[in-house]
Design a protein around this motif. Sequence first.
Motif, PDB file in Angstrom:
ATOM      1  N   LYS A  15       0.835  -1.206   0.000  1.00  0.00           N
ATOM      2  CA  LYS A  15       0.000   0.000   0.000  1.00  0.00           C
ATOM      3  C   LYS A  15       0.871   1.258   0.000  1.00  0.00           C
ATOM      4  N   VAL A  16       1.896   1.273   0.837  1.00  0.00           N
ATOM      5  CA  VAL A  16       2.803   2.417   0.910  1.00  0.00           C
ATOM      6  C   VAL A  16       3.556   2.586  -0.404  1.00  0.00           C
ATOM      7  N   ALA A  17       4.000   1.474  -1.003  1.00  0.00           N
ATOM      8  CA  ALA A  17       4.707   1.539  -2.283  1.00  0.00           C
ATOM      9  C   ALA A  17       3.818   2.176  -3.341  1.00  0.00           C
ATOM     10  N   GLN A  18       2.573   1.748  -3.381  1.00  0.00           N
ATOM     11  CA  GLN A  18       1.643   2.294  -4.363  1.00  0.00           C
ATOM     12  C   GLN A  18       1.445   3.791  -4.153  1.00  0.00           C
ATOM     13  N   GLN A  19       1.313   4.198  -2.904  1.00  0.00           N
ATOM     14  CA  GLN A  19       1.076   5.609  -2.594  1.00  0.00           C
ATOM     15  C   GLN A  19       2.296   6.470  -2.909  1.00  0.00           C
ATOM     16  N   LEU A  20       3.483   6.003  -2.512  1.00  0.00           N
ATOM     17  CA  LEU A  20       4.673   6.835  -2.649  1.00  0.00           C
ATOM     18  C   LEU A  20       5.292   6.806  -4.036  1.00  0.00           C
ATOM     19  N   LEU A  21       5.180   5.684  -4.725  1.00  0.00           N
ATOM     20  CA  LEU A  21       5.841   5.568  -6.022  1.00  0.00           C
ATOM     21  C   LEU A  21       4.966   6.020  -7.181  1.00  0.00           C
ATOM     22  N   GLY A  22       3.680   6.149  -6.954  1.00  0.00           N
ATOM     23  CA  GLY A  22       2.794   6.657  -7.994  1.00  0.00           C
ATOM     24  C   GLY A  22       2.886   5.863  -9.280  1.00  0.00           C
ATOM     25  N   ASN A  23       3.320   6.506 -10.348  1.00  0.00           N
ATOM     26  CA  ASN A  23       3.397   5.869 -11.661  1.00  0.00           C
ATOM     27  C   ASN A  23       4.707   5.121 -11.897  1.00  0.00           C
ATOM     28  N   THR A  24       5.613   5.146 -10.931  1.00  0.00           N
ATOM     29  CA  THR A  24       6.869   4.417 -11.087  1.00  0.00           C
ATOM     30  C   THR A  24       6.603   2.920 -11.006  1.00  0.00           C
ATOM     31  N   MET A  49       8.036   1.228   8.655  1.00  0.00           N
ATOM     32  CA  MET A  49       8.566   2.594   8.679  1.00  0.00           C
ATOM     33  C   MET A  49       9.918   2.672   7.952  1.00  0.00           C
ATOM     34  N   PHE A  50      10.739   1.625   8.083  1.00  0.00           N
ATOM     35  CA  PHE A  50      12.020   1.567   7.374  1.00  0.00           C
ATOM     36  C   PHE A  50      11.780   1.566   5.861  1.00  0.00           C
ATOM     37  N   VAL A  51      10.889   0.708   5.402  1.00  0.00           N
ATOM     38  CA  VAL A  51      10.587   0.613   3.969  1.00  0.00           C
ATOM     39  C   VAL A  51       9.964   1.918   3.482  1.00  0.00           C
ATOM     40  N   LEU A  55      11.414   4.221   0.485  1.00  0.00           N
ATOM     41  CA  LEU A  55      10.605   4.539  -0.689  1.00  0.00           C
ATOM     42  C   LEU A  55      10.395   6.037  -0.838  1.00  0.00           C
ATOM     43  N   ASN A  56      10.213   6.715   0.269  1.00  0.00           N
ATOM     44  CA  ASN A  56      10.067   8.165   0.239  1.00  0.00           C
ATOM     45  C   ASN A  56      11.335   8.810  -0.324  1.00  0.00           C
ATOM     46  N   ASN A  57      12.503   8.331   0.109  1.00  0.00           N
ATOM     47  CA  ASN A  57      13.763   8.862  -0.395  1.00  0.00           C
ATOM     48  C   ASN A  57      13.937   8.581  -1.884  1.00  0.00           C
ATOM     49  N   ILE A  58      13.534   7.395  -2.320  1.00  0.00           N
ATOM     50  CA  ILE A  58      13.601   7.056  -3.746  1.00  0.00           C
ATOM     51  C   ILE A  58      12.711   8.000  -4.548  1.00  0.00           C
ATOM     52  N   ALA A  64      14.009   7.258 -10.589  1.00  0.00           N
ATOM     53  CA  ALA A  64      13.959   5.825 -10.875  1.00  0.00           C
ATOM     54  C   ALA A  64      12.789   5.499 -11.799  1.00  0.00           C
ATOM     55  N   SER A  65      13.052   4.588 -12.728  1.00  0.00           N
ATOM     56  CA  SER A  65      11.978   4.129 -13.600  1.00  0.00           C
ATOM     57  C   SER A  65      11.381   2.819 -13.095  1.00  0.00           C
ATOM     58  N   HIS A  66      12.101   2.154 -12.177  1.00  0.00           N
ATOM     59  CA  HIS A  66      11.618   0.898 -11.599  1.00  0.00           C
ATOM     60  C   HIS A  66      12.245   0.710 -10.225  1.00  0.00           C
ATOM     61  N   VAL A  67      11.468   0.158  -9.294  1.00  0.00           N
ATOM     62  CA  VAL A  67      11.926  -0.114  -7.931  1.00  0.00           C
ATOM     63  C   VAL A  67      11.569  -1.547  -7.578  1.00  0.00           C
ATOM     64  N   ASP A  68      12.532  -2.288  -7.017  1.00  0.00           N
ATOM     65  CA  ASP A  68      12.281  -3.629  -6.494  1.00  0.00           C
ATOM     66  C   ASP A  68      12.317  -3.577  -4.976  1.00  0.00           C
ATOM     67  N   ILE A  69      11.284  -4.129  -4.346  1.00  0.00           N
ATOM     68  CA  ILE A  69      11.210  -4.239  -2.886  1.00  0.00           C
ATOM     69  C   ILE A  69      11.244  -5.727  -2.579  1.00  0.00           C
TER      70      ILE A  69
END
Length: 78
Positions: A15-24, A49-51, A55-58, A64-69
Amino acid sequence: ESDKSSFDVNFQIRKVAQQLLGNTSYNCALDVSKPLKKLNSSEQWDLLMFVKEALNNIAKHTQASHVDIITRQRGGLN
């Protein structure tokens, strides 16, 4: 956030990834086996909170055009 008894760290990370990364473009490969299930609610919250901070820093400081968690076990968790 207020109901830690039903807190699902895997769901929250996605959920956080979706919110913070948007269209990435991103991929979540979360190990939902023993290691994450053994974390108590406070440890799960700390992991989230760490993740979230990473993600916020990324999102804020990169283009970035792609992020792997990825989560995986390292060391002696039994």
